[in-house]
Design a protein around this motif. Sequence first.
Motif, PDB file in Angstrom:
ATOM      1  N   ILE A  47       0.974  -1.053   0.023  1.00 54.03           N
ATOM      2  CA  ILE A  47       0.135  -0.012  -0.185  1.00 54.03           C
ATOM      3  C   ILE A  47       0.889   1.165  -0.286  1.00 54.03           C
ATOM      4  CG2 ILE A  47      -1.555   1.304   1.387  1.00 54.03           C
ATOM      5  CD1 ILE A  47      -2.794  -1.345   2.278  1.00 54.03           C
ATOM      6  N   LYS A  48       0.625   2.184  -0.922  1.00 54.15           N
ATOM      7  CA  LYS A  48       1.427   3.416  -0.955  1.00 54.15           C
ATOM      8  C   LYS A  48       0.248   4.428  -1.126  1.00 54.15           C
ATOM      9  CE  LYS A  48       5.083   5.871  -2.819  1.00 54.15           C
ATOM     10  NZ  LYS A  48       6.147   6.198  -3.694  1.00 54.15           N
ATOM     11  N   SER A  49      -0.335   5.232  -0.016  1.00 56.27           N
ATOM     12  CA  SER A  49      -1.371   6.190   0.168  1.00 56.27           C
ATOM     13  C   SER A  49      -2.441   5.515  -0.255  1.00 56.27           C
ATOM     14  CB  SER A  49      -1.046   7.246  -1.030  1.00 56.27           C
ATOM     15  OG  SER A  49      -1.813   8.311  -0.858  1.00 56.27           O
ATOM     16  N   ASN A  50      -3.387   5.870  -1.373  1.00 55.22           N
ATOM     17  CA  ASN A  50      -4.457   5.026  -1.697  1.00 55.22           C
ATOM     18  C   ASN A  50      -4.374   4.186  -2.939  1.00 55.22           C
ATOM     19  OD1 ASN A  50      -4.248   7.213  -3.670  1.00 55.22           O
ATOM     20  ND2 ASN A  50      -6.407   7.339  -3.903  1.00 55.22           N
ATOM     21  N   LYS A  51      -3.070   3.725  -3.114  1.00 59.93           N
ATOM     22  CA  LYS A  51      -2.792   2.665  -4.288  1.00 59.93           C
ATOM     23  C   LYS A  51      -2.427   1.327  -3.659  1.00 59.93           C
ATOM     24  CE  LYS A  51      -3.104   5.794  -7.713  1.00 59.93           C
ATOM     25  NZ  LYS A  51      -4.365   6.023  -8.091  1.00 59.93           N
ATOM     26  N   ILE A  52      -2.775   0.333  -4.052  1.00 56.67           N
ATOM     27  CA  ILE A  52      -2.595  -0.888  -3.625  1.00 56.67           C
ATOM     28  C   ILE A  52      -1.901  -1.926  -4.899  1.00 56.67           C
ATOM     29  CG2 ILE A  52      -4.987  -1.774  -3.937  1.00 56.67           C
ATOM     30  CD1 ILE A  52      -4.655  -3.135  -1.413  1.00 56.67           C
ATOM     31  N   TRP A  53      -1.197  -2.732  -4.405  1.00 57.31           N
ATOM     32  CA  TRP A  53      -0.725  -3.900  -5.169  1.00 57.31           C
ATOM     33  C   TRP A  53      -1.236  -5.221  -4.433  1.00 57.31           C
ATOM     34  CZ3 TRP A  53       1.385   0.819  -4.553  1.00 57.31           C
ATOM     35  CH2 TRP A  53       1.450   1.466  -5.588  1.00 57.31           C
ATOM     36  N   ILE A  54      -1.578  -6.312  -4.913  1.00 58.37           N
ATOM     37  CA  ILE A  54      -1.690  -7.555  -4.424  1.00 58.37           C
ATOM     38  C   ILE A  54      -1.059  -8.547  -5.194  1.00 58.37           C
ATOM     39  CG2 ILE A  54      -3.201  -9.138  -3.548  1.00 58.37           C
ATOM     40  CD1 ILE A  54      -5.307  -6.614  -3.386  1.00 58.37           C
ATOM     41  N   TYR A  55      -0.212  -9.478  -4.506  1.00 57.65           N
ATOM     42  CA  TYR A  55       0.647 -10.575  -5.103  1.00 57.65           C
ATOM     43  C   TYR A  55      -0.071 -11.855  -4.824  1.00 57.65           C
ATOM     44  CZ  TYR A  55       3.516  -6.630  -5.808  1.00 57.65           C
ATOM     45  OH  TYR A  55       4.171  -5.258  -6.129  1.00 57.65           O
ATOM     46  N   ALA A  56      -0.042 -12.700  -5.798  1.00 51.42           N
ATOM     47  CA  ALA A  56      -0.693 -13.871  -5.593  1.00 51.42           C
ATOM     48  C   ALA A  56      -0.112 -14.811  -4.674  1.00 51.42           C
ATOM     49  CB  ALA A  56      -0.504 -14.609  -7.089  1.00 51.42           C
ATOM     50  N   PRO A  57      -0.903 -15.534  -3.741  1.00 55.49           N
ATOM     51  CA  PRO A  57      -0.554 -16.528  -2.856  1.00 55.49           C
ATOM     52  C   PRO A  57       0.019 -17.849  -3.448  1.00 55.49           C
ATOM     53  CG  PRO A  57      -2.745 -16.455  -2.805  1.00 55.49           C
ATOM     54  CD  PRO A  57      -2.431 -15.377  -4.043  1.00 55.49           C
ATOM     55  N   ALA A  58       0.492 -18.580  -2.692  1.00 56.38           N
ATOM     56  CA  ALA A  58       1.232 -19.859  -3.413  1.00 56.38           C
ATOM     57  C   ALA A  58       0.241 -20.788  -3.940  1.00 56.38           C
ATOM     58  CB  ALA A  58       2.041 -20.796  -1.927  1.00 56.38           C
ATOM     59  N   ASN A  59      -1.016 -20.850  -3.526  1.00 54.92           N
ATOM     60  CA  ASN A  59      -1.860 -21.964  -3.682  1.00 54.92           C
ATOM     61  C   ASN A  59      -3.032 -21.552  -5.105  1.00 54.92           C
ATOM     62  OD1 ASN A  59      -3.168 -20.355  -2.247  1.00 54.92           O
ATOM     63  ND2 ASN A  59      -4.234 -21.888  -1.007  1.00 54.92           N
ATOM     64  N   LEU A  60      -2.870 -20.652  -5.517  1.00 53.04           N
ATOM     65  CA  LEU A  60      -3.627 -20.289  -6.806  1.00 53.04           C
ATOM     66  C   LEU A  60      -3.278 -21.086  -8.022  1.00 53.04           C
ATOM     67  CD1 LEU A  60      -4.282 -16.374  -6.655  1.00 53.04           C
ATOM     68  CD2 LEU A  60      -5.829 -18.262  -6.067  1.00 53.04           C
ATOM     69  N   SER A  61      -3.975 -21.889  -8.664  1.00 57.70           N
ATOM     70  CA  SER A  61      -3.905 -22.666  -9.971  1.00 57.70           C
ATOM     71  C   SER A  61      -3.593 -21.489 -10.910  1.00 57.70           C
ATOM     72  CB  SER A  61      -4.789 -23.502 -10.184  1.00 57.70           C
ATOM     73  OG  SER A  61      -5.885 -22.902 -10.404  1.00 57.70           O
ATOM     74  N   GLY A  62      -2.266 -21.965 -11.708  1.00 54.49           N
ATOM     75  CA  GLY A  62      -2.068 -21.248 -12.927  1.00 54.49           C
ATOM     76  C   GLY A  62      -1.375 -19.990 -12.742  1.00 54.49           C
ATOM     77  N   ILE A  63      -1.170 -19.422 -11.403  1.00 48.22           N
ATOM     78  CA  ILE A  63      -0.620 -18.258 -11.189  1.00 48.22           C
ATOM     79  C   ILE A  63       0.812 -18.382 -10.077  1.00 48.22           C
ATOM     80  CG2 ILE A  63      -0.773 -15.892 -10.215  1.00 48.22           C
ATOM     81  CD1 ILE A  63      -3.592 -15.836 -10.897  1.00 48.22           C
ATOM     82  N   THR A  67       3.651 -13.400  -7.925  1.00 47.61           N
ATOM     83  CA  THR A  67       3.089 -12.598  -9.292  1.00 47.61           C
ATOM     84  C   THR A  67       1.953 -11.601  -9.194  1.00 47.61           C
ATOM     85  OG1 THR A  67       3.384 -14.557 -10.720  1.00 47.61           O
ATOM     86  CG2 THR A  67       2.041 -12.904 -11.443  1.00 47.61           C
ATOM     87  N   LEU A  68       2.293 -10.440  -9.649  1.00 48.19           N
ATOM     88  CA  LEU A  68       1.216  -9.141  -9.217  1.00 48.19           C
ATOM     89  C   LEU A  68      -0.195  -9.684  -9.793  1.00 48.19           C
ATOM     90  CD1 LEU A  68       0.588  -6.328  -8.343  1.00 48.19           C
ATOM     91  CD2 LEU A  68       0.830  -5.728 -10.704  1.00 48.19           C
ATOM     92  N   PHE A  69      -1.318  -9.629  -8.938  1.00 46.00           N
ATOM     93  CA  PHE A  69      -2.283 -10.349  -8.980  1.00 46.00           C
ATOM     94  C   PHE A  69      -3.435  -9.266  -9.195  1.00 46.00           C
ATOM     95  CE2 PHE A  69      -6.487 -11.937  -7.266  1.00 46.00           C
ATOM     96  CZ  PHE A  69      -6.728 -13.183  -8.098  1.00 46.00           C
ATOM     97  N   GLU A  70      -3.292  -8.186  -8.518  1.00 48.07           N
ATOM     98  CA  GLU A  70      -4.377  -7.208  -8.610  1.00 48.07           C
ATOM     99  C   GLU A  70      -3.678  -5.582  -8.223  1.00 48.07           C
ATOM    100  OE1 GLU A  70      -7.659  -5.194  -9.335  1.00 48.07           O
ATOM    101  OE2 GLU A  70      -8.071  -7.483  -9.301  1.00 48.07           O
ATOM    102  N   SER A  71      -4.328  -4.774  -9.002  1.00 47.65           N
ATOM    103  CA  SER A  71      -3.647  -3.289  -8.387  1.00 47.65           C
ATOM    104  C   SER A  71      -4.727  -2.447  -8.829  1.00 47.65           C
ATOM    105  CB  SER A  71      -2.497  -3.097  -9.005  1.00 47.65           C
ATOM    106  OG  SER A  71      -2.596  -3.075 -10.541  1.00 47.65           O
ATOM    107  N   GLY A  72      -4.648  -1.251  -8.059  1.00 48.49           N
ATOM    108  CA  GLY A  72      -5.603  -0.251  -8.424  1.00 48.49           C
ATOM    109  C   GLY A  72      -5.554   0.644  -7.354  1.00 48.49           C
ATOM    110  N   THR A  73      -6.667   1.472  -7.189  1.00 47.55           N
ATOM    111  CA  THR A  73      -6.965   2.583  -6.145  1.00 47.55           C
ATOM    112  C   THR A  73      -7.889   2.111  -5.175  1.00 47.55           C
ATOM    113  OG1 THR A  73      -6.391   4.288  -7.931  1.00 47.55           O
ATOM    114  CG2 THR A  73      -7.427   4.936  -5.975  1.00 47.55           C
ATOM    115  N   ILE A  74      -7.563   2.258  -3.983  1.00 50.70           N
ATOM    116  CA  ILE A  74      -8.506   1.818  -2.907  1.00 50.70           C
ATOM    117  C   ILE A  74      -9.530   3.087  -2.945  1.00 50.70           C
ATOM    118  CG2 ILE A  74      -8.612   1.563  -0.223  1.00 50.70           C
ATOM    119  CD1 ILE A  74      -5.416   1.011  -0.517  1.00 50.70           C
TER     120      ILE A  74
END
Length: 115
Positions: A47-63, A67-74
């Motif tokens: 998290i940086k201010s109102n921006k967010i980056w979410i990285y994939a957990p270990a158990n997601l199939s195919g990812i 790996t960057l999974f989701e990002s955007g503005t909160i």
Amino acid sequence: MKLFILMVILFPPFVNVNAQIPKSGIYIYKYCDEEYNKCLGNCKIKIKSNKIWIYAPANLSGIKEGTLFESGTIYKHANGKWIIIHSEKDKNAKTIGGTEGPVWIDFKRKQFWAF
């Protein structure tokens, strides 16, 4: 009346259950799947201010883990949930989560919800 005041102090009914955006940093949150209605693992969140980056957990199939999974503005939706938006239209989404709406995050419980 004293009992009511005491109850409000001990169990505040009007406290927002969704905490505020945490300060900038890197956190570990539970990755939760709406389809199965359960949390499946842990993911790294930046998290940086109102921006967010979410990285994939270990158990997601195919990812691959990390790996960057989701990002955007909160953004706080009208229903009180914190959502991750990609455009102005997401702010007024009628559906949160699922296949139609933006993903959401619960800062109080440290959970990221996706479909």
